[in-house]
Design an enzyme around this catalytic site. Structure first.
Site, PDB file in Angstrom:
ATOM      1  N   ARG A  59       0.812  -1.220   0.000  1.00 32.77           N
ATOM      2  CA  ARG A  59       0.000   0.000   0.000  1.00 32.77           C
ATOM      3  C   ARG A  59       0.848   1.274   0.000  1.00 32.77           C
ATOM      4  NH1 ARG A  59      -3.726   3.032   4.015  1.00 32.77           N
ATOM      5  NH2 ARG A  59      -5.561   3.550   2.737  1.00 32.77           N
ATOM      6  N   ILE A  85      -7.421   7.299  -1.248  1.00 32.09           N
ATOM      7  CA  ILE A  85      -7.226   5.856  -1.312  1.00 32.09           C
ATOM      8  C   ILE A  85      -8.088   5.298  -0.182  1.00 32.09           C
ATOM      9  CG2 ILE A  85      -5.125   6.018   0.106  1.00 32.09           C
ATOM     10  CD1 ILE A  85      -4.101   3.513  -1.238  1.00 32.09           C
ATOM     11  N   SER A  86      -8.915   4.316  -0.500  1.00 30.92           N
ATOM     12  CA  SER A  86      -9.917   3.841   0.462  1.00 30.92           C
ATOM     13  C   SER A  86      -9.283   3.177   1.677  1.00 30.92           C
ATOM     14  CB  SER A  86     -10.862   2.850  -0.212  1.00 30.92           C
ATOM     15  OG  SER A  86     -11.655   3.484  -1.181  1.00 30.92           O
ATOM     16  N   GLN A  87     -10.049   3.168   2.761  1.00 33.26           N
ATOM     17  CA  GLN A  87      -9.647   2.464   3.976  1.00 33.26           C
ATOM     18  C   GLN A  87      -9.437   0.983   3.635  1.00 33.26           C
ATOM     19  OE1 GLN A  87     -12.664   2.659   6.965  1.00 33.26           O
ATOM     20  NE2 GLN A  87     -11.334   1.927   8.615  1.00 33.26           N
ATOM     21  N   PRO A  88      -8.331   0.368   4.061  1.00 33.47           N
ATOM     22  CA  PRO A  88      -8.045  -1.018   3.705  1.00 33.47           C
ATOM     23  C   PRO A  88      -9.171  -2.005   4.016  1.00 33.47           C
ATOM     24  CG  PRO A  88      -6.080  -0.011   4.575  1.00 33.47           C
ATOM     25  CD  PRO A  88      -7.185   1.002   4.740  1.00 33.47           C
TER      26      PRO A  88
END
Length: 236
Positions: A59, A85-88
């Protein structure tokens, strides 16, 4: 799917700065453990293939340089142009809901940094990704190529209309919130396929929706969890 406290961010920052390089693997492993536990607690146990994909994708390669120390927080991060960038854990749950298999062809609407595309590419045969913001599209395409994701094809365009030349798709994931399910995407989804899409307006409660297309072409929808995504943009 909780956000970290300010103290937690500070502690993480200090430890991450001193452990770049070889230690990124350890940080990533800890993040994936946290993501798997969070998803399980919320009723979405992750399959081994999704966990393996999350473990493999680095990431920190998908965030701006100044945010690298925060890359392995379970938290969304800005990537410029008003995008994130989205939350994992959200990436993991969306991937799980798609039920992607090794031979599948997947369409992603909203390439962003390329992180979700990379996770999908670790499982699917091919990923087609559309980004409406030209600088992000160019950066993501170059980044994915440099990282060896030869099974990802990226183009600039209005994701509302999908990618008819490459259709049909086994799965479609939309990483921006729409007010309704775009009809062109439903048309491009294979019978038996799945779509995961956030629905709702910005600053109002949005919900992640699972859309399934049956063998006879009929469609079912299921509301999954509340989410917060940037809006789907384009000329539509």
């Amino acid at each position: 799917m909780k956000c970290p406290s300010a103290l937690g961010v500070l502690i993480y920052f200090c430890s991450a700065v001193s452990s770049q390089g070889a230690e990124f693997g350890e940080l990533r492993h800890k993040l994936v453990e946290e993501v798997a536990a969070s998803a399980r607690d919320d009723g979405f146990p992750l399959s081994p293939r999704v966990i393996a994909a999350m473990e493999k994708v680095e990431r920190h390669r998908f965030v701006p340089a100044w945010l690298v120390p925060f890359a392995y927080l379970n938290h969304p991060l800005p990537i410029g142009h008003g995008q994130t960038i989205s939350q994992p854990v959200v990436v993991a749950v969306m991937t799980e809901l798609l039920n992607v298999k090794n031979g599948d062809k997947v369409l992603e609407i909203g390439t962003g940094s390329g992180y979700q595309a990379a996770v999908l590419a670790e499982i699917a045969k091919s990923v087609y990704s559309i980004e409406v913001i030209e600088p992000l599209e160019k950066q993501a395409a170059e980044r994915l190529k440099s990282l060896g994701y030869g099974n990802v094809t990226v183009k600039m365009g209005d994701g509302y209309y999908g990618w008819p030349e490459a259709a049909p798709f086994d799965a479609i994931v939309v990483t921006a919130a729409a007010s309704q399910i775009p009809p062109p995407l439903l048309k491009q989804l294979k019978p038996g396929g799945r779509m995961v899409i956030p629905l709702g307006m910005q600053f109002v409660t949005q919900y992640l929706m699972l859309v399934e297309k049956r063998a006879d072409g009929s469609v079912t929808t299921r509301q999954i969890v509340p989410v917060a995504f940037v809006p789907l943009t384009g000329g539509h």
